[in-house]
Motif scaffolding. Structure first.
Motif, PDB file in Angstrom:
ATOM      1  N   GLY A  85       0.975  -1.678   0.105  1.00 51.61           N
ATOM      2  CA  GLY A  85       0.147  -0.081  -0.396  1.00 51.61           C
ATOM      3  C   GLY A  85       0.504   1.364  -0.103  1.00 51.61           C
ATOM      4  O   GLY A  85       0.364   2.269   0.484  1.00 51.61           O
ATOM      5  N   HIS A  86       2.078   1.178   0.040  1.00 54.93           N
ATOM      6  CA  HIS A  86       3.321   2.248  -0.575  1.00 54.93           C
ATOM      7  C   HIS A  86       2.884   2.875  -1.816  1.00 54.93           C
ATOM      8  O   HIS A  86       3.469   1.891  -3.027  1.00 54.93           O
ATOM      9  N   ASN A  87       3.825   4.194  -2.233  1.00 55.80           N
ATOM     10  CA  ASN A  87       3.534   4.765  -3.330  1.00 55.80           C
ATOM     11  C   ASN A  87       5.619   4.012  -3.295  1.00 55.80           C
ATOM     12  O   ASN A  87       5.489   3.398  -5.408  1.00 55.80           O
ATOM     13  N   ASN A  88       6.925   3.520  -3.035  1.00 56.95           N
ATOM     14  CA  ASN A  88       7.332   3.597  -3.092  1.00 56.95           C
ATOM     15  C   ASN A  88       7.913   2.796  -2.090  1.00 56.95           C
ATOM     16  O   ASN A  88       7.646   2.879  -0.808  1.00 56.95           O
ATOM     17  N   ILE A  89       9.746   2.526  -1.917  1.00 56.95           N
ATOM     18  CA  ILE A  89      10.492   2.462  -1.079  1.00 56.95           C
ATOM     19  C   ILE A  89      10.629   3.758   0.029  1.00 56.95           C
ATOM     20  O   ILE A  89      10.189   3.106   1.268  1.00 56.95           O
ATOM     21  N   SER A  90      10.569   4.575  -0.951  1.00 55.13           N
ATOM     22  CA  SER A  90      11.016   5.740   0.719  1.00 55.13           C
ATOM     23  C   SER A  90       9.435   5.990   1.213  1.00 55.13           C
ATOM     24  O   SER A  90       9.474   6.490   2.232  1.00 55.13           O
ATOM     25  N   ASP A  91       8.212   5.904   0.676  1.00 50.97           N
ATOM     26  CA  ASP A  91       7.264   6.049   0.753  1.00 50.97           C
ATOM     27  C   ASP A  91       6.755   5.334   2.207  1.00 50.97           C
ATOM     28  O   ASP A  91       6.439   5.294   3.358  1.00 50.97           O
ATOM     29  N   ALA A  92       7.640   3.861   2.175  1.00 54.02           N
ATOM     30  CA  ALA A  92       7.220   2.768   3.158  1.00 54.02           C
ATOM     31  C   ALA A  92       8.505   3.283   3.925  1.00 54.02           C
ATOM     32  O   ALA A  92       7.443   3.132   5.150  1.00 54.02           O
ATOM     33  N   HIS A  93       9.100   3.097   3.708  1.00 53.15           N
ATOM     34  CA  HIS A  93       9.969   4.020   5.102  1.00 53.15           C
ATOM     35  C   HIS A  93       9.365   5.663   6.157  1.00 53.15           C
ATOM     36  O   HIS A  93       9.470   4.903   7.518  1.00 53.15           O
ATOM     37  N   ALA A  94       8.486   5.697   5.458  1.00 53.48           N
ATOM     38  CA  ALA A  94       9.266   7.321   6.337  1.00 53.48           C
ATOM     39  C   ALA A  94       7.868   6.888   6.617  1.00 53.48           C
ATOM     40  O   ALA A  94       7.615   7.544   7.642  1.00 53.48           O
ATOM     41  N   LYS A  95       6.494   6.169   6.246  1.00 49.34           N
ATOM     42  CA  LYS A  95       5.284   5.639   7.191  1.00 49.34           C
ATOM     43  C   LYS A  95       5.148   4.644   8.312  1.00 49.34           C
ATOM     44  O   LYS A  95       4.565   4.492   8.765  1.00 49.34           O
ATOM     45  N   ILE A  96       6.025   3.562   7.642  1.00 49.41           N
ATOM     46  CA  ILE A  96       6.087   2.394   8.962  1.00 49.41           C
ATOM     47  C   ILE A  96       7.829   2.344   9.027  1.00 49.41           C
ATOM     48  O   ILE A  96       8.249   1.420   9.694  1.00 49.41           O
ATOM     49  N   GLY A  97       8.578   2.973   8.438  1.00 45.90           N
ATOM     50  CA  GLY A  97       9.792   2.640   9.135  1.00 45.90           C
ATOM     51  C   GLY A  97      10.724   1.811   8.175  1.00 45.90           C
ATOM     52  O   GLY A  97      10.129   0.832   7.814  1.00 45.90           O
ATOM     53  N   LYS A  98      12.271   2.228   8.133  1.00 47.03           N
ATOM     54  CA  LYS A  98      13.402   1.040   7.633  1.00 47.03           C
ATOM     55  C   LYS A  98      12.930   0.073   8.442  1.00 47.03           C
ATOM     56  O   LYS A  98      12.990  -1.209   7.398  1.00 47.03           O
ATOM     57  N   GLU A  99      13.577  -0.185   9.104  1.00 51.48           N
ATOM     58  CA  GLU A  99      13.804  -1.777   9.837  1.00 51.48           C
ATOM     59  C   GLU A  99      12.660  -2.328   9.700  1.00 51.48           C
ATOM     60  O   GLU A  99      12.273  -3.208   9.675  1.00 51.48           O
ATOM     61  N   LYS A 100      10.985  -1.464  10.537  1.00 55.83           N
ATOM     62  CA  LYS A 100      10.372  -2.302  10.133  1.00 55.83           C
ATOM     63  C   LYS A 100      10.338  -2.287   8.466  1.00 55.83           C
ATOM     64  O   LYS A 100       9.571  -4.172   8.640  1.00 55.83           O
ATOM     65  N   PHE A 101      10.671  -2.022   7.608  1.00 52.89           N
ATOM     66  CA  PHE A 101       9.983  -2.781   6.069  1.00 52.89           C
ATOM     67  C   PHE A 101      10.827  -3.750   5.721  1.00 52.89           C
ATOM     68  O   PHE A 101      10.107  -4.684   4.865  1.00 52.89           O
ATOM     69  N   GLU A 102      12.153  -3.180   6.815  1.00 54.25           N
ATOM     70  CA  GLU A 102      12.933  -4.514   5.716  1.00 54.25           C
ATOM     71  C   GLU A 102      12.866  -5.713   6.076  1.00 54.25           C
ATOM     72  O   GLU A 102      12.880  -6.471   6.200  1.00 54.25           O
ATOM     73  N   GLU A 103      11.792  -5.799   7.726  1.00 54.35           N
ATOM     74  CA  GLU A 103      11.011  -7.025   8.276  1.00 54.35           C
ATOM     75  C   GLU A 103      10.352  -7.454   7.690  1.00 54.35           C
ATOM     76  O   GLU A 103      10.579  -9.100   7.285  1.00 54.35           O
ATOM     77  N   LEU A 104       9.485  -6.808   7.267  1.00 54.18           N
ATOM     78  CA  LEU A 104       8.084  -6.972   6.126  1.00 54.18           C
ATOM     79  C   LEU A 104       8.833  -7.694   4.953  1.00 54.18           C
ATOM     80  O   LEU A 104       8.981  -8.842   4.750  1.00 54.18           O
ATOM     81  N   PHE A 105       9.820  -6.832   4.306  1.00 58.42           N
ATOM     82  CA  PHE A 105      10.739  -7.502   2.903  1.00 58.42           C
ATOM     83  C   PHE A 105      10.922  -8.670   2.999  1.00 58.42           C
ATOM     84  O   PHE A 105      10.671 -10.126   2.834  1.00 58.42           O
ATOM     85  N   ASN A 106      11.883  -9.264   4.088  1.00 63.94           N
ATOM     86  CA  ASN A 106      12.649 -10.610   3.895  1.00 63.94           C
ATOM     87  C   ASN A 106      12.064 -11.597   5.156  1.00 63.94           C
ATOM     88  O   ASN A 106      12.105 -12.492   4.711  1.00 63.94           O
ATOM     89  N   GLN A 107      10.667 -11.068   5.645  1.00 63.22           N
ATOM     90  CA  GLN A 107      10.097 -12.383   5.873  1.00 63.22           C
ATOM     91  C   GLN A 107       8.780 -12.160   5.041  1.00 63.22           C
ATOM     92  O   GLN A 107       8.802 -14.383   4.535  1.00 63.22           O
ATOM     93  N   SER A 108       8.459 -11.577   3.864  1.00 65.66           N
ATOM     94  CA  SER A 108       7.931 -12.083   2.760  1.00 65.66           C
ATOM     95  C   SER A 108       9.218 -13.015   1.617  1.00 65.66           C
ATOM     96  O   SER A 108       8.074 -13.558   0.441  1.00 65.66           O
ATOM     97  N   ILE A 109      10.156 -12.670   1.451  1.00 60.92           N
ATOM     98  CA  ILE A 109      11.316 -13.463   1.022  1.00 60.92           C
ATOM     99  C   ILE A 109      11.040 -15.332   0.727  1.00 60.92           C
ATOM    100  O   ILE A 109      11.808 -15.979   0.070  1.00 60.92           O
ATOM    101  N   TYR A 110      11.891 -14.750   2.503  1.00 61.19           N
ATOM    102  CA  TYR A 110      11.618 -16.366   3.060  1.00 61.19           C
ATOM    103  C   TYR A 110      10.824 -17.283   3.241  1.00 61.19           C
ATOM    104  O   TYR A 110      11.170 -17.999   3.860  1.00 61.19           O
ATOM    105  N   LYS A 111       9.546 -16.523   2.959  1.00 62.96           N
ATOM    106  CA  LYS A 111       7.921 -17.544   3.030  1.00 62.96           C
ATOM    107  C   LYS A 111       8.267 -18.461   2.274  1.00 62.96           C
ATOM    108  O   LYS A 111       8.122 -19.521   2.101  1.00 62.96           O
ATOM    109  N   LYS A 112       8.985 -17.612   1.116  1.00 61.49           N
ATOM    110  CA  LYS A 112       8.730 -18.676  -0.515  1.00 61.49           C
ATOM    111  C   LYS A 112       9.509 -20.240  -0.886  1.00 61.49           C
ATOM    112  O   LYS A 112      10.376 -20.331   0.400  1.00 61.49           O
TER     113      LYS A 112
END
Length: 112
Positions: A85-112
């Protein structure tokens, strides 16, 4: 042997030691070998994670080949940011924080 087999075998070692059917020295040797197997699995997992971070998918074949995952890490992060639901990476970092974004991203790629 997989890690489940190893777990079962370690249970057998415990029972044999408890019943006096195995010496403590033999049990200790088997536990040491088991620890080496577990550490090897950890190293392999770290390697797989590093390949993923670089945009590669390691092969499970004996050849040990790797293939490039479609799109580089930036592209995959950009697509992930949009998927949550974000426009881009910067938008996601600003709204949820870089650490939370990276955590969610890593969870998404290691689930597969």
């Amino acid at each position: 042997m997989n890690l489940q087999d190893l777990n079962t075998n370690l249970g057998d070692v415990f029972l044999q030691l408890k019943e006096g059917k195995m010496t403590p020295e033999t049990a200790n040797s088997l536990v040491n070998v088991s620890n080496s197997i577990i550490n090897n699995a950890k190293v392999q997992l770290q390697g797989i994670k590093q390949f993923h971070e670089l945009g590669y998918e390691p092969s499970a074949s004996e050849s040990g080949t790797v293939k490039k995952i479609v799109g580089d890490v930036f592209d995959r992060k950009f697509q992930f940011a949009q998927s949550i639901g974000h426009n881009n990476i910067s938008d996601a970092h600003a709204k949820i924080g870089k650490e939370k974004f990276e955590e969610l991203f890593n969870q998404s790629i290691y689930k597969k």
